[in-house]
Design a protein around this motif. Structure first.
Motif, PDB file in Angstrom:
ATOM      1  N   ASP A 131      18.856  19.680 -16.571  1.00  0.00           N
ATOM      2  CA  ASP A 131      19.907  18.833 -16.561  1.00  0.00           C
ATOM      3  C   ASP A 131      19.766  17.557 -15.669  1.00  0.00           C
ATOM      4  N   GLU A 163      22.836  31.214 -13.546  1.00  0.00           N
ATOM      5  CA  GLU A 163      23.420  30.419 -14.510  1.00  0.00           C
ATOM      6  C   GLU A 163      24.524  29.416 -14.279  1.00  0.00           C
ATOM      7  N   ALA A 164      25.080  29.818 -13.148  1.00  0.00           N
ATOM      8  CA  ALA A 164      26.382  29.036 -12.780  1.00  0.00           C
ATOM      9  C   ALA A 164      25.652  27.764 -11.916  1.00  0.00           C
ATOM     10  N   MET A 165      24.268  27.724 -11.394  1.00  0.00           N
ATOM     11  CA  MET A 165      23.669  26.771 -10.660  1.00  0.00           C
ATOM     12  C   MET A 165      23.360  25.581 -11.502  1.00  0.00           C
ATOM     13  N   THR A 166      23.079  24.362 -10.818  1.00  0.00           N
ATOM     14  CA  THR A 166      22.734  23.414 -11.632  1.00  0.00           C
ATOM     15  C   THR A 166      21.235  23.443 -11.921  1.00  0.00           C
ATOM     16  N   GLN A 167      20.896  23.348 -13.502  1.00  0.00           N
ATOM     17  CA  GLN A 167      19.562  23.541 -13.842  1.00  0.00           C
ATOM     18  C   GLN A 167      18.669  22.423 -14.001  1.00  0.00           C
ATOM     19  N   PRO A 218      21.707  17.318  -5.593  1.00  0.00           N
ATOM     20  CA  PRO A 218      22.255  18.256  -6.058  1.00  0.00           C
ATOM     21  C   PRO A 218      22.837  19.297  -4.976  1.00  0.00           C
ATOM     22  N   VAL A 277      20.116  24.262  -7.154  1.00  0.00           N
ATOM     23  CA  VAL A 277      19.694  24.286  -8.481  1.00  0.00           C
ATOM     24  C   VAL A 277      18.790  25.410  -8.714  1.00  0.00           C
ATOM     25  N   ASN A 278      18.993  26.101 -10.033  1.00  0.00           N
ATOM     26  CA  ASN A 278      18.100  27.352 -10.377  1.00  0.00           C
ATOM     27  C   ASN A 278      16.520  27.084 -10.471  1.00  0.00           C
ATOM     28  N   ASN A 316      27.419  18.878  -7.778  1.00  0.00           N
ATOM     29  CA  ASN A 316      27.370  20.356  -7.104  1.00  0.00           C
ATOM     30  C   ASN A 316      27.989  21.242  -7.986  1.00  0.00           C
ATOM     31  N   CYS A 317      27.392  22.736  -8.071  1.00  0.00           N
ATOM     32  CA  CYS A 317      27.842  23.603  -8.952  1.00  0.00           C
ATOM     33  C   CYS A 317      29.082  24.589  -8.180  1.00  0.00           C
ATOM     34  N   THR A 318      29.245  24.302  -7.103  1.00  0.00           N
ATOM     35  CA  THR A 318      30.518  24.975  -6.514  1.00  0.00           C
ATOM     36  C   THR A 318      31.348  23.746  -5.927  1.00  0.00           C
TER      37      THR A 318
END
Length: 236
Positions: free
Chosen positions: A208, A201-205, A184, A187-188, A231-233
């Protein structure tokens, strides 16, 4: 299929989320923790979940004897296991031009992020070979696939960990051991607490990643992916 799983780094973050999901799925868990007392009163407390479902044991990735001790204790408690999930890891912002006070960071990154999973896999290997569909899941990172910014120490350790994953896959293939490297981006978790450029909240949790790990354990040997990258971006 109910599995018996060793999970490192289950006290918080991704490891904690994976452990909670695996327990909910009905698997038996042996959790290696720096301080097993940290889970007292939680859903992962053997007094609550049941000692037949959850076993806690001290584990420190930098201790060369810790892996053998934990594996032996897990065998004594459950009489065997078939899966191993490596979640223990550390993060330092060590640059190329590190100062003298940062030398220990490089040593620690290597010991925890590379040698920890190596020693634990080595200790568990003979047991994993006893099962036709054993699993090893390793939390690597996108930093094990490419280098961004100036995180030299962390990136080097994760590239090495990815190489270890590839070699474990080669070593265990004929015995039915399937290895998956989960990679990943942000990650949050506490590790990303200092990141200000991206909302949490936009990061991978963590939950998940726990869901993905749950699905991996259900797949047959014929279709287990070696690598799961997320990837969250957007990256070019």
């Amino acid at each position: 299929m109910m599995r018996t799983i060793l999970i490192s780094g289950a006290s918080r973050g991704i490891g904690r989320a994976i452990a909670e999901r695996m327990l909910a799925d009905g698997h038996r868990l042996s959790l290696g923790l720096r301080d097993p007392k940290c889970l007292i009163g939680s859903s992962l407390d053997p007094a609550i979940a049941g000692s037949e479902q959850v076993f806690l044991h001290p584990y420190e990735a930098q201790d060369v004897n810790a892996a053998e001790s934990w594996v032996s204790a897990s065998l004594a408690h459950f009489s065997g296991f078939d899966s191993l999930i490596h979640c223990a890891g550390i993060f330092h912002r060590t640059p190329i031009r590190f100062n003298d006070n940062q030398q220990h960071e490089i040593d620690q990154l290597w010991q925890v992020n590379v040698m920890g999973p190596w020693m634990l896999s080595r200790a568990a290997w003979s047991q994993l070979e006893c099962h036709a569909e054993a699993r090893i899941i390793v939390l690597v990172s996108m930093s094990g696939k490419r280098s961004k910014g100036r995180l030299a120490g962390y990136t080097v350790s994760k590239f090495a960990l990815m190489g270890l994953c590839q070699t474990m896959r080669n070593e265990g293939w004929e015995q039915g051991i399937r290895v998956t490297a989960i990679c990943p981006g942000w990650v949050n978790t506490d590790m990303a607490a200092r990141v200000k450029s991206l909302p949490k909240e936009a990061m991978t949790q963590p939950d998940d990643i726990a869901s993905l790990s749950s699905n991996l354990l259900q797949l047959p040997n014929s279709c287990v992916p070696f690598e799961l990258s997320m990837n969250c971006t957007h990256e070019i």
